[in-house]
Motif scaffolding. Structure first.
Motif, PDB file in Angstrom:
ATOM      1  N   LEU A  54      12.502  57.086   4.826  1.00  0.00           N
ATOM      2  CA  LEU A  54      13.919  57.429   4.653  1.00  0.00           C
ATOM      3  C   LEU A  54      14.453  56.898   3.327  1.00  0.00           C
ATOM      4  O   LEU A  54      15.246  57.568   2.648  1.00  0.00           O
ATOM      5  CB  LEU A  54      14.732  56.862   5.819  1.00  0.00           C
ATOM      6  N   SER A  55      14.027  55.700   2.932  1.00  0.00           N
ATOM      7  CA  SER A  55      14.470  55.122   1.659  1.00  0.00           C
ATOM      8  C   SER A  55      14.054  56.004   0.481  1.00  0.00           C
ATOM      9  O   SER A  55      14.842  56.248  -0.442  1.00  0.00           O
ATOM     10  CB  SER A  55      13.882  53.722   1.489  1.00  0.00           C
ATOM     11  N   GLY A  56      12.814  56.477   0.517  1.00  0.00           N
ATOM     12  CA  GLY A  56      12.353  57.383  -0.540  1.00  0.00           C
ATOM     13  C   GLY A  56      13.125  58.682  -0.560  1.00  0.00           C
ATOM     14  O   GLY A  56      13.430  59.228  -1.625  1.00  0.00           O
ATOM     15  N   LEU A  57      13.472  59.169   0.620  1.00  0.00           N
ATOM     16  CA  LEU A  57      14.234  60.411   0.730  1.00  0.00           C
ATOM     17  C   LEU A  57      15.600  60.281   0.057  1.00  0.00           C
ATOM     18  O   LEU A  57      16.018  61.144  -0.722  1.00  0.00           O
ATOM     19  CB  LEU A  57      14.413  60.747   2.215  1.00  0.00           C
ATOM     20  N   LEU A  58      16.294  59.167   0.328  1.00  0.00           N
ATOM     21  CA  LEU A  58      17.623  58.954  -0.249  1.00  0.00           C
ATOM     22  C   LEU A  58      17.551  58.717  -1.754  1.00  0.00           C
ATOM     23  O   LEU A  58      18.363  59.231  -2.520  1.00  0.00           O
ATOM     24  CB  LEU A  58      18.290  57.761   0.444  1.00  0.00           C
ATOM     25  N   MET A  59      16.574  57.919  -2.179  1.00  0.00           N
ATOM     26  CA  MET A  59      16.423  57.638  -3.609  1.00  0.00           C
ATOM     27  C   MET A  59      16.139  58.897  -4.397  1.00  0.00           C
ATOM     28  O   MET A  59      16.724  59.136  -5.451  1.00  0.00           O
ATOM     29  CB  MET A  59      15.298  56.617  -3.803  1.00  0.00           C
ATOM     30  N   SER A  60      15.268  59.735  -3.868  1.00  0.00           N
ATOM     31  CA  SER A  60      14.886  60.951  -4.576  1.00  0.00           C
ATOM     32  C   SER A  60      16.047  61.924  -4.711  1.00  0.00           C
ATOM     33  O   SER A  60      16.208  62.579  -5.744  1.00  0.00           O
ATOM     34  CB  SER A  60      13.722  61.625  -3.846  1.00  0.00           C
ATOM     35  N   PHE A  61      16.855  62.011  -3.671  1.00  0.00           N
ATOM     36  CA  PHE A  61      18.014  62.916  -3.729  1.00  0.00           C
ATOM     37  C   PHE A  61      18.954  62.506  -4.859  1.00  0.00           C
ATOM     38  O   PHE A  61      19.426  63.348  -5.625  1.00  0.00           O
ATOM     39  CB  PHE A  61      18.756  62.897  -2.392  1.00  0.00           C
ATOM     40  N   GLY A  62      19.210  61.192  -4.984  1.00  0.00           N
ATOM     41  CA  GLY A  62      20.091  60.719  -6.048  1.00  0.00           C
ATOM     42  C   GLY A  62      19.514  60.966  -7.428  1.00  0.00           C
ATOM     43  O   GLY A  62      20.201  61.451  -8.332  1.00  0.00           O
ATOM     44  N   HIS A  63      18.231  60.650  -7.611  1.00  0.00           N
ATOM     45  CA  HIS A  63      17.569  60.852  -8.905  1.00  0.00           C
ATOM     46  C   HIS A  63      17.602  62.330  -9.309  1.00  0.00           C
ATOM     47  O   HIS A  63      17.971  62.671 -10.438  1.00  0.00           O
ATOM     48  CB  HIS A  63      16.109  60.392  -8.813  1.00  0.00           C
ATOM     49  N   THR A  64      17.193  63.186  -8.402  1.00  0.00           N
ATOM     50  CA  THR A  64      17.069  64.604  -8.730  1.00  0.00           C
ATOM     51  C   THR A  64      18.426  65.230  -9.042  1.00  0.00           C
ATOM     52  O   THR A  64      18.566  65.994  -9.997  1.00  0.00           O
ATOM     53  CB  THR A  64      16.396  65.365  -7.567  1.00  0.00           C
ATOM     54  N   SER A  65      19.436  64.921  -8.237  1.00  0.00           N
ATOM     55  CA  SER A  65      20.763  65.499  -8.455  1.00  0.00           C
ATOM     56  C   SER A  65      21.365  65.030  -9.771  1.00  0.00           C
ATOM     57  O   SER A  65      22.048  65.798 -10.464  1.00  0.00           O
ATOM     58  CB  SER A  65      21.696  65.156  -7.284  1.00  0.00           C
ATOM     59  N   MET A  66      21.102  63.774 -10.161  1.00  0.00           N
ATOM     60  CA  MET A  66      21.642  63.259 -11.418  1.00  0.00           C
ATOM     61  C   MET A  66      21.048  63.971 -12.633  1.00  0.00           C
ATOM     62  O   MET A  66      21.695  64.113 -13.660  1.00  0.00           O
ATOM     63  CB  MET A  66      21.382  61.755 -11.524  1.00  0.00           C
ATOM     64  N   VAL A  67      19.810  64.420 -12.515  1.00  0.00           N
ATOM     65  CA  VAL A  67      19.137  65.056 -13.657  1.00  0.00           C
ATOM     66  C   VAL A  67      19.381  66.554 -13.698  1.00  0.00           C
ATOM     67  O   VAL A  67      19.729  67.118 -14.749  1.00  0.00           O
ATOM     68  CB  VAL A  67      17.620  64.759 -13.608  1.00  0.00           C
ATOM     69  N   PHE A  68      19.259  67.235 -12.567  1.00  0.00           N
ATOM     70  CA  PHE A  68      19.304  68.695 -12.580  1.00  0.00           C
ATOM     71  C   PHE A  68      20.715  69.280 -12.515  1.00  0.00           C
ATOM     72  O   PHE A  68      20.874  70.497 -12.494  1.00  0.00           O
ATOM     73  CB  PHE A  68      18.427  69.257 -11.463  1.00  0.00           C
ATOM     74  N   THR A  69      21.728  68.425 -12.495  1.00  0.00           N
ATOM     75  CA  THR A  69      23.101  68.904 -12.676  1.00  0.00           C
ATOM     76  C   THR A  69      23.510  68.831 -14.144  1.00  0.00           C
ATOM     77  O   THR A  69      24.597  69.269 -14.508  1.00  0.00           O
ATOM     78  CB  THR A  69      24.080  68.071 -11.830  1.00  0.00           C
ATOM     79  N   LEU A  70      22.633  68.274 -14.996  1.00  0.00           N
ATOM     80  CA  LEU A  70      22.901  68.221 -16.433  1.00  0.00           C
ATOM     81  C   LEU A  70      22.699  69.599 -17.065  1.00  0.00           C
ATOM     82  O   LEU A  70      21.867  70.381 -16.612  1.00  0.00           O
ATOM     83  CB  LEU A  70      21.951  67.220 -17.113  1.00  0.00           C
ATOM     84  N   PRO A  71      23.436  69.891 -18.145  1.00  0.00           N
ATOM     85  CA  PRO A  71      23.171  71.139 -18.887  1.00  0.00           C
ATOM     86  C   PRO A  71      21.969  70.960 -19.804  1.00  0.00           C
ATOM     87  O   PRO A  71      21.823  69.938 -20.462  1.00  0.00           O
ATOM     88  CB  PRO A  71      24.457  71.333 -19.699  1.00  0.00           C
ATOM     89  N   PHE A  72      21.085  71.954 -19.834  1.00  0.00           N
ATOM     90  CA  PHE A  72      19.913  71.923 -20.704  1.00  0.00           C
ATOM     91  C   PHE A  72      20.080  72.995 -21.774  1.00  0.00           C
ATOM     92  O   PHE A  72      20.176  74.181 -21.463  1.00  0.00           O
ATOM     93  CB  PHE A  72      18.632  72.179 -19.908  1.00  0.00           C
ATOM     94  N   CYS A  73      20.125  72.586 -23.037  1.00  0.00           N
ATOM     95  CA  CYS A  73      20.331  73.571 -24.095  1.00  0.00           C
ATOM     96  C   CYS A  73      19.395  73.349 -25.282  1.00  0.00           C
ATOM     97  O   CYS A  73      19.502  74.031 -26.283  1.00  0.00           O
ATOM     98  CB  CYS A  73      21.786  73.541 -24.566  1.00  0.00           C
ATOM     99  N   ARG A  74      18.499  72.399 -25.175  1.00  0.00           N
ATOM    100  CA  ARG A  74      17.540  72.187 -26.250  1.00  0.00           C
ATOM    101  C   ARG A  74      16.247  72.933 -25.923  1.00  0.00           C
ATOM    102  O   ARG A  74      16.204  73.777 -25.041  1.00  0.00           O
ATOM    103  CB  ARG A  74      17.277  70.681 -26.412  1.00  0.00           C
TER     104      ARG A  74
END
Length: 317
Positions: free
Chosen positions: A156-176
């Motif tokens: 469960l700890s890995g599940l929660l950690m991964s959700f936070g990591h992934t959402s923080m990165v893939f909500t960023l705009p990618f333009c390079r």
């Protein structure tokens, strides 16, 4: 080899995928890499599956220690399967593209399983602490309910950690450039492709990684300080040797996994180098899962005994 700009658009709102550069800068070794990683993958799956079968089939291994080892072996099989099949396909076909959703899913499961392993290794350290430092209370302290709860909490700890990591990165705009200089979708190279100032995101990712790596590592460290202190006070040399032998395999796995993970995710961003990160990532995504069954089978008499008992039963049939 297609250029990554031909695969995805530059506009951050129309991203459809990324280009995994992998080991394409060494084209002459592509087939060698494919052969080595394929053999490593097969050995990893077969070795960890054998550990699972042995710990389930042999009643002598129906203890909390081997319950955690079974969880670890299953986790290692999943962990290496997240990245290695895609890497093998890229090496064989030359098509190194990955969809945006596919990249997000790969990142999510990589960190889900990596985070779970951190806490699972900590749970295994606590099990060894209870067995060596509290031997009379061990059956009560580490009963089925407690061991199941620790294993479930690790996942469960890995599940929660991964959700936070992934959402923080893939909500960023990618333009390079959408070329990821890696063999899988990892966070450091992805952050390099994001638009604008990503320092807050980098700090947030760093803080989450700091907690989910250092907290279980500190628990492991404290457990082993108590374990070593107890072992050194044992009057019998044979008792000390036996106690150390039950911990040595776990200590080796902790050193391999946390050593590479700490260097990878807790180093300053200024020291980021793609080639070094690829090597470190290979270590904890490919090498460590393969070494897990080797370490636990070669250094553990009970596992070796269970294997030969199973072989003996097969021969008698």
């Amino acid at each position: 080899m297609k250029n990554s700009q031909e695969i995805v658009g530059r506009n951050s709102t129309t991203i459809t995928g990324f280009f995994l550069k992998g080991f394409s800068d060494i084209p002459s070794l592509q087939h060698l890499f494919f052969s080595v990683f394929l053999v490593t993958y097969i050995v990893t799956l077969a070795g960890n599956l054998l550990i699972i079968v042995l710990t389930l089939a042999d009643p002598a291994l129906h203890t909390p220690m081997y319950f955690f080892l079974r969880n670890l072996s299953f986790l290692e099989m999943c962990y290496t399967s997240v990245n290695v099949p895609k890497m093998l396909a890229n090496l064989l076909s030359g098509d190194k593209t990955i969809s945006f959703i596919g990249c997000a899913v790969q990142t999510y499961f990589s960190f889900f399983l990596g985070g779970s392993e951190c806490f699972l290794l900590a749970s295994m350290a606590y099990d060894r602490y209870a067995a060596i430092c509290k031997p009379l209370h061990y059956p009560m302290v580490m009963n089925r309910k407690v061991s199941t709860g620790l294993a479930a909490g690790s996942w469960l700890s890995g599940l929660l950690m991964s959700f936070g990591h992934t959402s923080m990165v893939f909500t960023l705009p990618f333009c390079r450039s959408h070329e990821i200089n890696h063999f899988f979708c990892d966070i450091p190279p992805l952050l390099k492709l994001a638009c604008g100032d990503t320092s807050r995101n980098e700090m947030a990712v760093f803080m989450v990684a700091l907690f989910f790596v250092t907290f279980p590592f500190v628990l492991i460290l404290v457990s082993y300080v108590c374990i070593i202190s107890t072992i050194l006070r044992m009057p019998s040399g044979e008792g000390r040797r036996k106690s150390f032998s039950t911990c040595s395999s776990h200590l080796m796995m902790v050193t391999l996994f946390f050593g590479s993970a700490c260097i990878m995710y807790l180093k300053p961003n200024s020291s980021y180098t793609p080639d070094t990160d690829k090597f470190l990532s290979l270590f904890y995504t490919v090498i460590t899962p393969m070494l897990n069954p080797i370490i636990y089978s070669l250094r553990n008499k009970e596992v070796k005994g269970a294997f030969w008992r199973m072989v003996g039963r097969k021969r008698l049939r």
